[in-house]
Design an enzyme around this catalytic site. Structure first.
Site, PDB file in Angstrom:
ATOM      1  N   HIS A  95     -53.426  17.456  -7.483  1.00  0.00           N
ATOM      2  CA  HIS A  95     -52.612  17.848  -8.462  1.00  0.00           C
ATOM      3  C   HIS A  95     -53.549  19.029  -8.538  1.00  0.00           C
ATOM      4  CE1 HIS A  95     -52.244  17.608 -12.921  1.00  0.00           C
ATOM      5  NE2 HIS A  95     -51.106  16.616 -12.351  1.00  0.00           N
ATOM      6  N   GLU A 167     -44.592  20.620  -8.796  1.00  0.00           N
ATOM      7  CA  GLU A 167     -44.961  20.968 -10.294  1.00  0.00           C
ATOM      8  C   GLU A 167     -45.269  22.342 -10.952  1.00  0.00           C
ATOM      9  OE1 GLU A 167     -46.732  16.985 -12.011  1.00  0.00           O
ATOM     10  OE2 GLU A 167     -48.303  17.600 -11.731  1.00  0.00           O
ATOM     11  N   GLY A 173     -47.981  20.038 -19.309  1.00  0.00           N
ATOM     12  CA  GLY A 173     -48.585  19.958 -20.342  1.00  0.00           C
ATOM     13  C   GLY A 173     -48.241  21.130 -22.101  1.00  0.00           C
TER      14      GLY A 173
HETATM   15  P1  PGA Z   1     -47.330  16.644 -18.189  1.00  0.00           P
HETATM   16  O1  PGA Z   1     -47.869  16.376 -16.844  1.00  0.00           O
HETATM   17  O2  PGA Z   1     -46.018  15.710 -18.264  1.00  0.00           O
HETATM   18  O3  PGA Z   1     -48.366  16.227 -18.936  1.00  0.00           O
HETATM   19  O4  PGA Z   1     -46.474  17.817 -18.337  1.00  0.00           O
HETATM   20  C1  PGA Z   1     -47.350  16.305 -15.706  1.00  0.00           C
HETATM   21  C2  PGA Z   1     -48.620  16.508 -14.494  1.00  0.00           C
HETATM   22  O5  PGA Z   1     -49.311  16.640 -14.816  1.00  0.00           O
HETATM   23  O6  PGA Z   1     -48.711  15.952 -13.351  1.00  0.00           O
END
Ligand code: PGA
Length: 251
Positions: A95, A167, A173
């Site tokens: 991640h 991602e 976030g």
């Molecule tokens: P988010 O996070 O949906 O809060 O943007 C996604 C993630 O970090 O897997």
């Protein structure tokens, strides 16, 4: 046909009692997972009790990380063996928060993937560019490097079970989602890369999910794209009703 997968990454949120409340509400909101793989990744401390709470359901559990050794003098680490023992099916690897704050590299991602495979855990391998890399036009180069180095030495049959999460770091976030066109453009490139590397049949089995500010309001238009097979959800996965809505949007 690839089975859609919706995973909730709780990050460092929800203690044991919050987690159990979540499990109870989710079971009311969403009677069954249906044709979707529904996965939750609580913090390590809540995994065991969540495993017990969800044992009669179709919902699956994921670790948020694992160490590459199986046991030994590695203070503070948790092995794939431990995750498998308490009923995890999946584990998130690489991640961007691990890369950003905890020194994760493509090489350590590779070691963790190997450990996940050894213990029969399905990895959710995260890749993605940050804002500066995107603005420099380096998006694909970064992702290609993450895939090439991260997947080094992993064979066809094994990689077919993997989940790869795209991602974009700038979308995590922040409330800024990649548009369905932006996201599916990268997903198409990842699929093509996998086809070249592993052949059409294997590449066609690997699930590619999108993460970064996914909400019930935008999930459907992302998930209905050909190469977007689901979502890795952070913030919105902390609310069982929103999480259930996102799962429903994938039907
Ligand atoms: P988010 O996070 O949906 O809060 O943007 C996604 C993630 O970090 O897997």
């Amino acid at each position: 046909m690839r089975k859609p997968l919706i995973a909730g990454n709780w990050k460092m949120n929800n203690n044991v009692s919050d987690s159990l409340k979540f499990a109870a509400t989710l079971s009311v909101e969403l009677k069954a997972a249906g044709q979707i793989d529904v996965v939750m990744a609580p913090p390590f401390t809540a995994l065991y009790s969540m495993g017990v709470a969800l044992s009669d359901t179709e919902f699956k559990l994921a670790g948020q990380n694992l160490f590459w050794e199986d046991s030994g003098a590695f203070t503070g680490e948790v092995s794939g063996e431990f995750l498998a023992e308490i009923g995890c099916t999946y584990v998130i690897v690489g991640h961007s928060e691990r890369r950003q704050y905890f020194g994760e590299t493509n090489e350590t991602v590779n070691k963790r993937l190997m450990a996940a495979i050894r213990h029969g855990l399905i990895p959710i391998m995260c890749v993605g560019e940050n804002l500066a890399q995107r603005e420099n036009g380096d998006t694909w180069q970064i992702i290609e490097e993450q895939l090439t180095d991260g997947l080094r030495g992993i064979d066809l049959r094994t990689v077919a079970h993997f989940v790869i999460a795209y991602e974009p770091v700038w979308a995590i976030g922040t409330g800024k989602t990649a548009s369905p066109d932006e996201a599916s453009g990268v997903h198409d490139s990842i699929r093509n890369y996998l086809k070249e590397r592993y052949g059409d049949e294997t590449a066609g089995k690997i699930r590619l999910i999108y993460g970064g500010s996914v909400t019930p309001a935008n999930s459907r238009e992302l998930i209905t794209r050909e190469n977007i097979d689901g979502a890795l959800v952070g913030g919105a996965s902390l609310d069982p009703k929103k999480f259930a809505d996102i799962v429903r949007s994938a039907h």
